[in-house]
Each structure stands twice: as structure tokens, then as C-alpha cells.
Design an enzyme around this catalytic site. Structure first.
Site, PDB file in Angstrom:
ATOM      1  N   ALA A  30     -29.670  49.152  26.038  1.00 37.33           N
ATOM      2  CA  ALA A  30     -29.067  50.206  25.226  1.00 37.33           C
ATOM      3  C   ALA A  30     -28.889  51.484  26.034  1.00 37.33           C
ATOM      4  O   ALA A  30     -27.835  52.126  25.979  1.00 37.33           O
ATOM      5  CB  ALA A  30     -29.914  50.467  23.987  1.00 37.33           C
ATOM      6  N   ARG A  51     -30.972  37.650  30.813  1.00 37.50           N
ATOM      7  CA  ARG A  51     -31.134  39.066  30.487  1.00 37.50           C
ATOM      8  C   ARG A  51     -31.093  39.930  31.747  1.00 37.50           C
ATOM      9  O   ARG A  51     -30.481  41.006  31.754  1.00 37.50           O
ATOM     10  CB  ARG A  51     -32.455  39.300  29.756  1.00 37.50           C
ATOM     11  N   TYR A 109     -29.904  26.275  26.092  1.00 41.54           N
ATOM     12  CA  TYR A 109     -28.549  26.420  26.627  1.00 41.54           C
ATOM     13  C   TYR A 109     -28.628  26.657  28.129  1.00 41.54           C
ATOM     14  O   TYR A 109     -29.674  27.078  28.651  1.00 41.54           O
ATOM     15  CB  TYR A 109     -27.767  27.542  25.937  1.00 41.54           C
ATOM     16  N   ASP A 117     -32.613  49.417  20.097  1.00 39.02           N
ATOM     17  CA  ASP A 117     -33.804  49.008  19.354  1.00 39.02           C
ATOM     18  C   ASP A 117     -34.617  50.188  18.846  1.00 39.02           C
ATOM     19  O   ASP A 117     -35.407  50.033  17.913  1.00 39.02           O
ATOM     20  CB  ASP A 117     -34.697  48.130  20.231  1.00 39.02           C
TER      21      ASP A 117
END
Length: 416
Positions: free
Chosen positions: A18, A111, A218, A295
Site C-alpha cells: 500500500a 508477494r 497455483y 490494511d
């Protein structure tokens, strides 16, 4: 002249997804942006994440989507299965009509790789990045935000973006709440894909739904890694223990699942587990010249795979509501910041609250047993591929924000 040597247009607190996205968005608008991060180095922990079109459209806007695609994977399908029987419940094709409808691809990416893409974007754009800074508090003085740090070094900015995560130090300025425990924990793991890896589903995101548990798999990094996430209801976490000294809970949670699910548990790193928290939605994110994002503003459970996606949406809307006012005629106008951050708050609070609440309900539907499981499976199996009625509100291009005065509509900009 400012009395503070560390003075900037925008001060971002937090160097996660963010914070980097918000810093990049405002730097793209011409602001001088400083980002402070408490860790000595920038980085991201965890494993894979799913980046839906509402997020990949934002990367596309900033010219970063191709970098993400170079290291990520575009899965062919999103597939749901019953973890006890193995039967397929529903699937969504993620290419063709899906991508055309939403204007961008569905991407799965590590990530740390997405974090690096955003970090490199900030470096290239000229964001001032500072490590080893622990922020203690923020106050508004004479219309500017003043950030006080543990080291006694103060920063001053026209606006402070608080992107310091779930356990935000700065959220108490707007809310006296605490993180909410879900009673569920996650184990994660990535392992190399080898010739011995079962070939089934290596091109898909596969979700197995079981009573009080689920498992997601995945591929990552162009099919070099297999990402596995196991989430289950934890008796020890319900007792307040975030970590636990064994794997008996993990094994017990999946004992009734099909062999493919049980075998996948071997892919997990069991040295650490992630307790799952969110917070109740709040309407106000603003305290003077400070505004929350990511968040810090709207932490959510991961069932919709939207945590990072909503952070990127935040950044895109923040960029739009400042483009036509604060940064009019390529000149920063500090007097317009109050209106801009209020417009950002208004544009995002209801949207993210819906995602937070829906994630909770979605998670409950994944973990049911008995008659509820039978009914859920029947409902899932009644859905046809490319039935978009459940996707449009989340992935679609309408309603993602509001236009700033003199700025194009956010919905249209997000498709650019």
C-alpha cells in the site's frame, strides 16, 4: 521556510504494497514524496498472491503490468473443488471473455516479486525512500502533518499517508478498535515444480473447500514454483496462541480430505503460521492532514484475494482525486489537500467495507459442513463458466472511485 529540515509534499508511512503504491501514485502526479519504513531493508514476506483485474488495471496504468507478467503467471482457470470428495464444483475461465470484460488479466505472482515491481517503480519515479524509521505519532500543526519518530527526527508534510498495516500505529488517531481474530490460521509454502510434480492443475488456481478448512494451489514464477496455502480453524488460536509447537492441528484439520489435498501438505513450511485477522470497517480514515490507506484502513480476510488489490485501488483513486485539484497545472496546492483526502475517504470507505464484509461471508461459505455443505455444493455446481454476476461488482470498472473536480472519471482512467 519550514522549521523542519525533513519537509516534503507527501510523507508515506510504511513500505509495504500500500505504501509503495500510494507513494508512486502521488509521485506520478508530481508531488515530492518521502516514504519511511521501519525495517532496515525493503522486502516482503509470504508466498503467492492473486492479482485480479481490478489490480492489474492499476499496474497497467503505471506501465508496470508487463514487468509483473514477466515474472508472474496468467492462470487459465479458477477452479473450486470439494476437499472431501474431490469433485469439481465450479470453474471460471480467466482468459478470453473474462480478460476482455475486465480490461486486464488475472495474474498470480509471488508477494516479493510484486513488491519489487512497485519498489523499482518508486525508485524510477524519484520517490525518496528512507529505512530504519519508526513513527510514533502524527499531529496536524498549522495545516501540515508533523510526523514524530522514535529517533527524535521529525518530518513535516502537506499530507501524511498512513500505510502501516493491520497493526497500524496511526489508526488509533481515527478509531479505538483492535484486530478481530477469525479463529483460522494459514500455513504457506512454495516448492520447485519438478518432473515428479503432479501435472494436474499446474495452469490453474485450484481451491479445495472442506469443513473448517481449505487449501489453495497455483504456479508461480513462470511455472517454476508451486504455491500452496492451507487454512484451517485452529483450537490453539481460538485460545489466543498465535503460534503453536506442532503440526497435529494441521494434520487433524485435513484428515478427511482427498489424497491430493493431504499430499499437498508436504509443500508447506511449518516453522511459522499466519494467524488470520481483519478489523471491522470504519467510515472515517482522516485525522487532520493524515489519512489511512491499505490494511491500516481496511484489513480484510483473504477469501476474496483482495488485500493487495484493494491497496492498489486505493492508490489509483488517491491519484485521481488529487490530479485535478492538489496538482492543478503541475503545481502543488496545499490548500486543496483537505478536500482531496476527504474525497478519497468518501470514494473508498464504502467500497472497501463491502469487500471486508463479503470476505467474511465468503470464508464462512467455504468452511461449512453437513447440510450447509450440500447446499453450497449444489449452488456452486449450478453456476456456469463465464457467469459474471458474482464477479462484476468486484472486478468491474464501474464504481471504483469518484472524479475529482476537473479530473476524468476514475472508472475510465483505471482502464487506461
Amino acid at each position: 521556510m519550514s522549521e523542519y529540515p525533513n519537509s516534503t509534499d507527501v510523507l508515506v508511512v510504511g513500505g509495504g504494497m500500500a505504501g509503495l503504491a500510494g507513494a508512486l501514485a502521488l509521485r506520478e502526479n508530481g508531488a515530492n514524496v518521502t516514504l519511511v519504513e521501519r525495517a532496515p531493508e525493503f522486502g516482503e514476506v509470504g508466498a503467492g498472491l492473486q492479482m485480479a483485474p481490478n489490480a492489474s488495471r492499476v499496474l497497467k496504468r503505471w506501465g508496470l503490468l508487463e514487468k509483473a507478467l514477466e515474472i508472474g503467471v496468467q492462470p487459465k482457470h479458477l477452479v473450486f473443488r470439494d476437499a472431501v470428495t474431490g469433485e469439481e464444483l465450479t470453474r471460471q475461465s480467466l482468459h478470453g471473455e473474462f480478460e476482455d470484460r475486465y480490461g486486464a488479466p488475472y495474474v498470480v505472482i509471488h508477494r516479493s516479486d510484486l513488491h519489487r515491481v512497485l519498489l523499482e517503480g518508486c525508485v524510477a519515479a524519484g520517490v525518496n525512500l528512507v529505512n530504519d524509521v519508526t513513527v510514533d505519532s502524527v499531529e496536524t500543526v498549522d495545516g501540515r502533518g508533523v510526523v514524530h519518530t522514535a529517533a527524535g527526527v521529525d518530518y513535516e508534510a502537506d499530507v501524511v499517508i498512513a500505510a502501516d498495516g493491520l497493526k497500524s500505529t496511526l489508526r488509533p488517531l481515527v478509531a479505538s478498535d483492535e484486530p478481530v481474530s477469525s479463529a483460522y490460521v494459514a500455513y504457506r509454502g512454495t516448492v520447485p515444480i519438478t518432473a515428479d510434480t503432479p501435472a494436474t492443475d499446474l495452469e490453474d488456481v485450484v481451491v479445495y473447500l472442506g469443513p473448517d478448512c481449505h487449501l489453495v494451489q497455483y504456479p508461480l514464477r513462470k511455472g517454476e514454483l508451486l504455491n500452496t496455502v492451507a487454512v484451517f480453524k485452529s483450537p490453539s488460536f481460538e485460545r489466543g496462541e498465535e503460534q503453536y509447537g506442532g503440526v497435529d492441528e494441521l494434520e487433524a484439520a485435513y484428515k478427511d480430505c482427498v489424497p491430493a489435498v493431504q499430499a499437498a501438505l508436504a509443500n508447506l513450511g511449518t516453522g511459522i503460521r499466519w494467524p488470520m485477522y481483519d478489523r471491522d470497517p470504519i467510515e472515517n480514515w482522516v485525522a487532520g492532514r493524515m489519512v489511512l490507506m491499505g490494511d491500516a484502513a481496511h484489513p480484510m480476510l483473504q477469501y476474496l484475494a483482495q488485500g493487495a488489490c484493494q491497496a492498489l485501488e486505493d492508490a489509483a483513486v488517491l491519484q485521481d482525486v488529487t490530479a485535478g485539484t492538489v496538482f492543478a497545472a503541475d503545481r502543488v496546492n496545499p490548500a486543496d489537500w483537505d478536500e482531496a483526502i476527504s474525497a478519497f475517504n468518501t470514494a473508498r470507505a464504502a467500497r472497501t467495507a463491502r469487500v471486508q464484509r463479503t470476505a467474511r461471508v465468503w470464508g464462512e461459505s467455504w468452511h461449512v459442513s453437513g447440510l450447509a455443505r450440500t447446499l453450497r455444493n449444489l449452488l456452486f455446481k449450478s453456476r456456469q463458466d463465464n457467469d459474471f454476476q458474482y464477479n462484476d461488482w468486484l472486478y468491474g470498472q464501474a464504481g471504483e472511485g469518484v472524479p475529482a473536480p476537473g479530473a476524468p472519471r476514475v472508472a475510465s482512467r483505471l482502464t487506461a
